[in-house]
Write a protein that holds these residues in place. Structure first.
Motif, short mmCIF file in Angstrom:
data_model
loop_
_atom_site.label_atom_id
_atom_site.label_comp_id
_atom_site.label_asym_id
_atom_site.label_seq_id
_atom_site.Cartn_x
_atom_site.Cartn_y
_atom_site.Cartn_z
N THR A 118 1.51 8.03 -1.36
CA THR A 118 1.54 6.65 -1.88
C THR A 118 2.38 5.77 -0.97
O THR A 118 3.40 6.21 -0.46
N ASP A 158 -11.49 -2.80 -1.53
CA ASP A 158 -10.38 -3.28 -2.37
C ASP A 158 -10.20 -2.47 -3.65
O ASP A 158 -9.09 -2.09 -4.00
N GLY A 162 -7.02 0.72 -4.33
CA GLY A 162 -5.98 0.22 -5.24
C GLY A 162 -4.95 -0.63 -4.53
O GLY A 162 -5.29 -1.53 -3.78
N ASP A 163 -3.66 -0.29 -4.75
CA ASP A 163 -2.64 -1.16 -4.15
C ASP A 163 -2.12 -0.63 -2.82
O ASP A 163 -1.02 -0.98 -2.38
N ARG A 164 -2.89 0.20 -2.17
CA ARG A 164 -2.51 0.61 -0.81
C ARG A 164 -2.84 -0.52 0.16
O ARG A 164 -3.70 -1.35 -0.10
N HIS A 165 -2.12 -0.54 1.30
CA HIS A 165 -2.41 -1.53 2.34
C HIS A 165 -3.26 -0.91 3.44
O HIS A 165 -3.05 0.24 3.81
N ASN A 181 -4.59 -6.33 -0.31
CA ASN A 181 -3.14 -6.17 -0.37
C ASN A 181 -2.47 -6.48 0.96
O ASN A 181 -1.39 -7.07 0.99
N LYS A 184 -2.40 -10.15 1.42
CA LYS A 184 -1.36 -10.74 0.56
C LYS A 184 0.02 -10.55 1.22
O LYS A 184 0.81 -11.49 1.32
#
Ligand SMILES: [Zn+2]
Length: 577
Positions: A118, A158, A162-165, A181, A184
């Motif tokens: 993660t 996307d 998930g919220d990985r870059h 992400n 962002k």
């Protein structure tokens, strides 16, 4: 009679083996005893090389017996040139060189997402490399012509990650792609103005699609992407070492940074280092090395030091390799002398930049540090041959083993200059298989005769050693698998088997020579031929068993041969099931 007692004596002192390999076709790469049937290993050393009969006396209750079933047994491979850290990134990270469609793109991203811890950014990519290469044998032309390369879109990944870059690049590093992400994190939103020197592609509603271009992209993201953590890099290193074990690579010479060296030391302390490492410093670090007493052959049998690296010219891929005569496809271009060797330590005042390299080389050589210098074009190789003469003149004859890194194109007039100087030709034969597609377009037929001149180098008196140059460039992968190197040296054909008789077939070498180059000669290149590189009593027990008899099969099949067992430091570290 004397021999018999010697033999008895050796059994008495050696005693029961930990591992015995029998029923093998052992090719030892030891000229005084080239073939055998069986080997005995105790601790991390080879204690006997003999027959199924003589090996019996080494078998005790606790001996592990490996029946080779007639298969070929060789010393472990020693790769003379690996960019280990970049190999880590390619092997464990996202490699999209062969990808230019949505479905495989998504699949590849998914698999990296699943194996990464993660929080780790997904970087790399180089999508569409093969899409570009397929267009034209020369590459450049095709790239100019083609406008509609595959384009990823945020929607493809996307939800998936998930919220990985994720921040990746196209093969030519002109187009970049970031997921939601990463955008962002970079401050790129629906309403934000484009950051300086970055062009943000947007859909009709103004939402960024993820595609970015412009000279500012790399810098902008460079400041945002966190450096890979120590844990991540250790994990990656173990993954690549595992790959090495599968390919029977038990030693390698690494070109990466000092951080990687620290990781190797760490792995060694944990008992997890499953290949012997030869690790080079930079030429301008010679003084520090000398201060610590690090000279040629320094270090130990797990991590060897004592060599520095430098570059004198560029590469073939972008016509920066330096030639005596201009390139054939661009008659204004000779290639370049590596312009900025060490600008931050330019001690040389008015000297030109080549002599800056030479200035440092003379110093390092006088401190008994081994030199290795990258040279691709014929003029670059010629310059270094001159330089070796001057090293000898200034610092005297000695066992310096100057490493001519790549030694790719040699002017035939220069062959005779190798004799008697113990120069190491640090060659990666797979380059030939890969580059022959466009080599003649770049440097013409005549000069191509001196390209990848395995035979001529060997006969010139150079010590030819082999490796992979893994992981390669943004245009081609150079795989770690030594079979591809052996194949290239023996056939001089592409992987598809062209041309049928081999490209400049006079420059082929025999499979026996190629194996020696990938084992004993690479050991010699790091001053280690006395402890490894052949299957000989007293040497380190790094041994591989391969699926077919390389010495007898049709050379076109060499590339498909697999390693079935790898023994490193007296332990079985890989067994194909
Ligand atoms: Zn390299």
């Amino acid at each position: 009679m004397k021999r018999f007692f010697l033999f008895l004596f050796s059994i008495l002192i050696a005693g029961e083996a930990d591992i015995v390999i029998k029923n093998g076709t052992v090719w030892t790469v030891n000229k005084s005893n080239p073939t055998a049937q069986a080997i005995a290993i105790k601790n991390n050393k080879i204690i006997h090389v003999g027959s199924n009969h003589t090996i019996q006396s080494f078998i005790g209750d606790h001996t592990q017996i490996i029946d080779a079933k007639g298969k070929l047994v060789l010393p472990g491979f020693n790769d003379n040139h690996v960019h280990f850290e970049s190999t880590c990134r390619i092997v464990t990270g996202l490699n999209l060189m062969d990808v230019h469609e949505e479905k495989p793109f998504i699949e590849r991203v998914r698999s990296v997402h699943e194996r990464f811890a993660t929080g780790v950014w997904i970087t790399g990519g180089l999508w569409s490399a093969y899409e570009a290469w397929g267009l034209s044998s020369i590459g450049e032309e095709g790239r100019k012509a083609k406008k509609d390369f595959f384009k990823p879109h945020r929607k493809m990944v996307d939800k998936l990650i998930g919220d990985r870059h994720l921040f990746i690049q196209r093969f030519d590093r002109k187009i970049f792609f970031a997921n939601g992400n990463a955008l962002k994190a970079a401050g790129i939103t629906k309403t934000s103005p484009d950051p300086p020197n970055i062009k943000v592609e947007r859909d009709r509603r103004g939402n960024p699609t993820g595609i970015l271009s412009g000279s500012g992209v790399q810098n902008h993201f460079g400041t945002i992407i966190p450096p890979r953590s120590w844990e991540q890099r250790v994990w990656e290193s173990e993954a690549v070492l595992k790959r090495c074990a599968q390919y029977g690579v038990t030693s390698l010479s690494d070109m990466s940074d000092s951080r990687q060296r620290e990781i190797f030391y760490h792995l060694r302390n944990e008992g997890k280092l499953t290949a012997r490492i030869h690790s080079r410093g930079y030429l301008d670090q010679w003084e520090k090395m000398a201060e610590f007493g690090i000279k040629k052959g320094a270090g130990d049998e797990m991590i060897r030091l004592g060599t520095v690296k430098a570059w004198i010219d560029g590469i073939m891929g972008n016509s920066t390799a330096r030639f005596y005569e201009p390139y054939s496809h661009n008659t204004n271009e000779f290639g370049l002398w590596r312009k900025i060797m060490f600008p931050w330590r330019s001690k040389n005042g008015g000297r030109d930049l080549q002599s800056n390299l030479e200035y440092l080389a003379l110093k390092a050589d006088s401190a008994d540090i081994q030199l290795s210098v990258h040279a691709i074009g014929d003029a670059a190789n010629g310059y270094l041959l001159d330089m070796v003469d001057r090293l000898i003149k200034h610092n005297g004859e000695k066992d310096r083993r100057f490493r001519l890194v790549h030694a790719q194109v040699i002017n035939p007039k220069d062959y005779e200059r190798f004799a008697g100087k113990n120069i190491i030709a640090e060659v990666q034969p797979y380059h030939c298989t890969d580059d022959m597609r466009w080599m003649e377009e770049r440097i013409g037929h005549e000069r191509s005769k001196g390209a990848y001149p395995f035979r001529s180098l060997w006969d010139s008196g150079a010590v030819v050693c082999f490796g992979s140059d893994s992981p390669g460039t943004n245009a081609s992968r150079y795989p770690l698998n030594p079979m591809l190197g052996l194949y290239a040296a023996v056939t001089r054909q592409t992987l598809e088997g062209n041309p049928e008789e081999g490209w400049f077939p006079d420059e082929r070498i025999t499979i026996e020579e190629a194996i020696q180059a990938y084992t004993l000669n690479s050991a010699y290149a790091s001053h280690e031929e006395n402890i490894k590189g052949s299957i000989s009593v007293g040497k380190l027990a790094d041994v591989v068993i391969v699926s077919e008899n390389l010495l007898e099969i049709d050379p076109v099949r060499i590339k498909d041969v697999e390693v079935v067992t790898t023994i490193f430091d007296g332990k079985v570290i890989y067994q194909k099931d």
